[in-house]
Design a protein around this motif. Structure first.
Motif, mmCIF file in Angstrom:
data_model
loop_
_atom_site.group_PDB
_atom_site.id
_atom_site.type_symbol
_atom_site.label_atom_id
_atom_site.label_comp_id
_atom_site.label_asym_id
_atom_site.label_seq_id
_atom_site.Cartn_x
_atom_site.Cartn_y
_atom_site.Cartn_z
ATOM 1 N N PRO A 51 60.053 43.620 -2.438
ATOM 2 C CA PRO A 51 59.135 42.371 -2.258
ATOM 3 C C PRO A 51 59.243 42.147 -0.826
ATOM 4 N N GLU A 52 60.279 42.080 0.092
ATOM 5 C CA GLU A 52 60.418 41.593 1.414
ATOM 6 C C GLU A 52 59.759 42.894 2.141
ATOM 7 N N ASP A 53 58.823 42.369 2.974
ATOM 8 C CA ASP A 53 58.206 43.082 3.927
ATOM 9 C C ASP A 53 58.889 43.910 4.929
ATOM 10 N N HIS A 54 60.059 43.033 5.253
ATOM 11 C CA HIS A 54 60.923 43.508 6.447
ATOM 12 C C HIS A 54 61.905 44.372 6.112
ATOM 13 N N ILE A 55 61.898 44.869 4.672
ATOM 14 C CA ILE A 55 62.952 45.868 4.188
ATOM 15 C C ILE A 55 62.157 47.080 3.755
ATOM 16 N N VAL A 56 62.787 48.235 4.552
ATOM 17 C CA VAL A 56 62.338 49.628 4.029
ATOM 18 C C VAL A 56 63.203 50.218 3.278
ATOM 19 N N GLY A 57 62.789 50.864 2.030
ATOM 20 C CA GLY A 57 63.680 51.404 1.210
ATOM 21 C C GLY A 57 63.344 52.803 0.747
ATOM 22 N N PHE A 58 64.403 53.618 0.561
ATOM 23 C CA PHE A 58 64.138 55.126 0.378
ATOM 24 C C PHE A 58 65.301 55.741 -0.205
ATOM 25 N N ARG A 59 64.956 56.567 -1.021
ATOM 26 C CA ARG A 59 65.893 57.657 -1.613
ATOM 27 C C ARG A 59 65.824 58.975 -1.165
ATOM 28 N N ILE A 60 66.849 59.640 -0.886
ATOM 29 C CA ILE A 60 66.883 61.010 -0.707
ATOM 30 C C ILE A 60 67.510 61.860 -1.523
ATOM 31 N N ASN A 79 62.769 53.097 18.902
ATOM 32 C CA ASN A 79 62.752 51.586 18.385
ATOM 33 C C ASN A 79 64.228 51.258 17.805
ATOM 34 N N TRP A 80 65.209 51.801 18.240
ATOM 35 C CA TRP A 80 66.589 51.361 17.535
ATOM 36 C C TRP A 80 66.782 49.970 17.726
ATOM 37 N N ARG A 81 66.348 49.269 18.670
ATOM 38 C CA ARG A 81 66.548 47.840 18.690
ATOM 39 C C ARG A 81 65.647 46.979 17.777
ATOM 40 N N ARG A 82 64.810 47.522 17.058
ATOM 41 C CA ARG A 82 63.973 46.842 16.177
ATOM 42 C C ARG A 82 64.606 47.182 14.584
ATOM 43 N N PHE A 83 65.603 47.479 14.701
ATOM 44 C CA PHE A 83 66.302 47.574 13.240
ATOM 45 C C PHE A 83 67.576 46.768 13.381
ATOM 46 N N GLU A 84 67.948 45.907 12.322
ATOM 47 C CA GLU A 84 68.887 44.920 12.415
ATOM 48 C C GLU A 84 69.941 45.305 11.578
ATOM 49 N N ARG A 85 69.631 45.902 10.435
ATOM 50 C CA ARG A 85 70.729 46.239 9.244
ATOM 51 C C ARG A 85 70.161 47.456 8.387
ATOM 52 N N GLU A 86 71.413 48.236 8.214
ATOM 53 C CA GLU A 86 71.120 49.441 7.592
ATOM 54 C C GLU A 86 72.118 49.451 6.356
ATOM 55 N N ARG A 126 54.930 48.237 9.326
ATOM 56 C CA ARG A 126 55.633 47.163 9.106
ATOM 57 C C ARG A 126 56.222 46.388 10.173
ATOM 58 N N LEU A 127 56.494 47.548 11.298
ATOM 59 C CA LEU A 127 56.909 46.834 12.702
ATOM 60 C C LEU A 127 55.779 46.256 13.515
ATOM 61 N N GLU A 128 54.576 46.468 13.026
ATOM 62 C CA GLU A 128 53.363 45.646 13.703
ATOM 63 C C GLU A 128 53.438 44.302 13.043
ATOM 64 N N ARG A 129 53.942 44.111 11.919
ATOM 65 C CA ARG A 129 54.068 43.096 11.027
ATOM 66 C C ARG A 129 55.335 42.080 11.272
ATOM 67 N N ASN A 130 56.338 42.713 11.534
ATOM 68 C CA ASN A 130 57.662 42.273 11.639
ATOM 69 C C ASN A 130 58.418 42.435 12.937
ATOM 70 N N GLU A 131 58.859 41.775 13.626
ATOM 71 C CA GLU A 131 59.694 42.033 14.768
ATOM 72 C C GLU A 131 60.861 42.790 14.401
ATOM 73 N N CYS A 132 61.559 42.882 13.483
ATOM 74 C CA CYS A 132 62.670 43.656 13.196
ATOM 75 C C CYS A 132 62.716 43.983 11.660
ATOM 76 N N LEU A 133 63.220 45.185 11.287
ATOM 77 C CA LEU A 133 63.161 45.559 9.944
ATOM 78 C C LEU A 133 64.687 45.946 9.299
ATOM 79 N N ARG A 134 64.909 45.997 8.349
ATOM 80 C CA ARG A 134 66.139 46.330 7.645
ATOM 81 C C ARG A 134 65.953 47.505 6.847
#
Length: 119
Positions: free
Chosen positions: A8-17, A70-77, A36-44
């Motif tokens: 539900p949070e737009d700043h969290i990108v989830g995936f399964r490999i 873009n690594w500086r735009r990701f704050e948590r993984e 999502r990077l256009e809408r959010n400063e940083c992503l998780r």
């Protein structure tokens, strides 16, 4: 197979490999991340890795180029996996990119990973 996971949070990108990462699935994920990077400063990132069967060289280079640019735009993984070799490289990745908090969780700790990536 690369499967998107909805949050539900737009700043969290989830995936399964699970297995090989197909070029078209990776391109779709990358397009979603760009929007999502256009809408959010940083992503998780929340990633469940069941197995990793590789990817094409072209996809690998796209991933590398995008990640380095873009690594500086990701704050948590949060990486959820039972694969020991992935668990061992998590702390190395965390140190290589000091602006990104990377934490690896066992599959049984999936709920902890979800809570951590959301915190």
């Amino acid at each position: 197979m690369l499967q998107s996971l909805d949050f539900p949070e737009d700043h969290i990108v989830g995936f399964r490999i699970e297995g090989a990462i197909e070029d078209d699935a990776f391109d779709a994920l990358l397009a979603d991340i760009r929007v999502r990077l256009e809408r959010n400063e940083c992503l998780r990132i929340y990633a469940e890795v069941v197995s990793l069967g590789g990817m094409s060289l072209e996809t690998f280079l796209k991933d590398l180029k995008f990640g380095l640019g873009n690594w500086r735009r990701f704050e948590r993984e949060a990486i959820v996996t039972d694969r020991r070799w992935i668990q061992r490289i998590g702390p190395v990745v965390d140190k290589l990119f000091p602006g990104i908090d990377v934490k690896v969780f066992d599959h049984e700790a999936r709920e902890d990973a979800l809570a951590w990536v959301r915190a």
